[in-house]
Write a protein that holds these residues in place. Structure first.
Motif, PDB file in Angstrom:
ATOM      1  N   ASN A  51      28.338 -41.409 -15.105  1.00 20.60           N
ATOM      2  CA  ASN A  51      27.939 -42.571 -14.312  1.00 20.60           C
ATOM      3  C   ASN A  51      27.933 -42.210 -12.833  1.00 20.60           C
ATOM      4  O   ASN A  51      28.396 -41.138 -12.442  1.00 20.60           O
ATOM      5  CB  ASN A  51      28.822 -43.793 -14.610  1.00 20.60           C
ATOM      6  N   GLN A  52      27.408 -43.081 -12.007  1.00 20.81           N
ATOM      7  CA  GLN A  52      27.281 -42.821 -10.570  1.00 20.81           C
ATOM      8  C   GLN A  52      28.410 -43.496  -9.778  1.00 20.81           C
ATOM      9  O   GLN A  52      28.302 -43.648  -8.573  1.00 20.81           O
ATOM     10  CB  GLN A  52      25.928 -43.337 -10.073  1.00 20.81           C
ATOM     11  N   LEU A  53      29.458 -43.901 -10.458  1.00 18.97           N
ATOM     12  CA  LEU A  53      30.572 -44.591  -9.806  1.00 18.97           C
ATOM     13  C   LEU A  53      31.669 -43.592  -9.445  1.00 18.97           C
ATOM     14  O   LEU A  53      31.704 -42.478  -9.977  1.00 18.97           O
ATOM     15  CB  LEU A  53      31.132 -45.652 -10.762  1.00 18.97           C
ATOM     16  N   PRO A  54      32.602 -43.978  -8.603  1.00 13.44           N
ATOM     17  CA  PRO A  54      33.694 -43.061  -8.253  1.00 13.44           C
ATOM     18  C   PRO A  54      34.812 -43.020  -9.301  1.00 13.44           C
ATOM     19  O   PRO A  54      35.824 -42.374  -9.087  1.00 13.44           O
ATOM     20  CB  PRO A  54      34.213 -43.633  -6.926  1.00 13.44           C
ATOM     21  N   HIS A  55      34.634 -43.706 -10.428  1.00 11.93           N
ATOM     22  CA  HIS A  55      35.676 -43.772 -11.443  1.00 11.93           C
ATOM     23  C   HIS A  55      35.062 -43.870 -12.834  1.00 11.93           C
ATOM     24  O   HIS A  55      33.869 -44.139 -12.985  1.00 11.93           O
ATOM     25  CB  HIS A  55      36.592 -44.978 -11.199  1.00 11.93           C
ATOM     26  N   ALA A  56      35.884 -43.667 -13.837  1.00  7.82           N
ATOM     27  CA  ALA A  56      35.444 -43.800 -15.228  1.00  7.82           C
ATOM     28  C   ALA A  56      35.483 -45.269 -15.632  1.00  7.82           C
ATOM     29  O   ALA A  56      36.217 -46.066 -15.040  1.00  7.82           O
ATOM     30  CB  ALA A  56      36.349 -42.976 -16.131  1.00  7.82           C
ATOM     31  N   ARG A  57      34.681 -45.613 -16.651  1.00  8.46           N
ATOM     32  CA  ARG A  57      34.700 -46.970 -17.210  1.00  8.46           C
ATOM     33  C   ARG A  57      34.883 -46.864 -18.717  1.00  8.46           C
ATOM     34  O   ARG A  57      34.494 -45.870 -19.324  1.00  8.46           O
ATOM     35  CB  ARG A  57      33.403 -47.713 -16.912  1.00  8.46           C
ATOM     36  N   LEU A  58      35.452 -47.923 -19.301  1.00  8.83           N
ATOM     37  CA  LEU A  58      35.764 -47.918 -20.727  1.00  8.83           C
ATOM     38  C   LEU A  58      35.226 -49.155 -21.424  1.00  8.83           C
ATOM     39  O   LEU A  58      35.309 -50.264 -20.901  1.00  8.83           O
ATOM     40  CB  LEU A  58      37.288 -47.876 -20.927  1.00  8.83           C
TER      41      LEU A  58
END
Length: 136
Positions: A51-58
């Motif tokens: 993803n293009q975010l600074p963190h992981a997503r679940l």
């Protein structure tokens, strides 16, 4: 005894499970599911996508047919979120899907042994993503 804030967080920003760290929309789930499974274990399939975010997503998917009791489904989700919070993953979207039955309707809904097995499987899945995709 240390108290938590009303949302269950102890104030450490990286260990919370804020809405920004969740996959909630159907199209977000679909875009991750379109890719091949990254990893499989005895009970789970892990799908990932950068993803293009600074963190992981679940995102967690626990079907009634594999965990008929709500208490079991909620336990699985809780354990998954807990391990996701404490595992430092790179910027990826992860969807954990239960792929096999974990217990039957006639047995106990959750046991310490079941929780330990699930925790062990999920730890291995998340650890494999840390090795497979080093942080950029």
């Amino acid at each position: 005894m240390e108290s938590c804030t009303s949302n269950g967080s102890t104030g450490e920003g990286s260990h919370d499970f804020a809405r920004a760290r969740r996959i909630v929309k159907t199209d977000e789930f679909s875009s991750v599911f379109r890719l091949r499974p990254a990893q499989k274990s005895a009970h789970f399939v892990l799908y990932t996508r950068p993803n293009q975010l600074p963190h992981a997503r679940l995102g967690v998917v626990v079907a009634k047919r594999f965990a008929p009791r709500a208490v079991t489904r909620n336990t699985i989700k809780r354990v998954t979120r807990e391990l996701f919070r404490v595992t430092g993953l790179p910027a990826i979207d992860c969807v954990v899907r239960l792929s096999r039955p974990v217990n039957s309707k006639d047995g106990p809904a959750t046991t310490a042994q079941l929780k330990a097995e699930l925790r062990q499987e999920l730890t291995r899945l998340f650890a494999s993503q840390n090795k497979a995709r080093p942080a950029k």
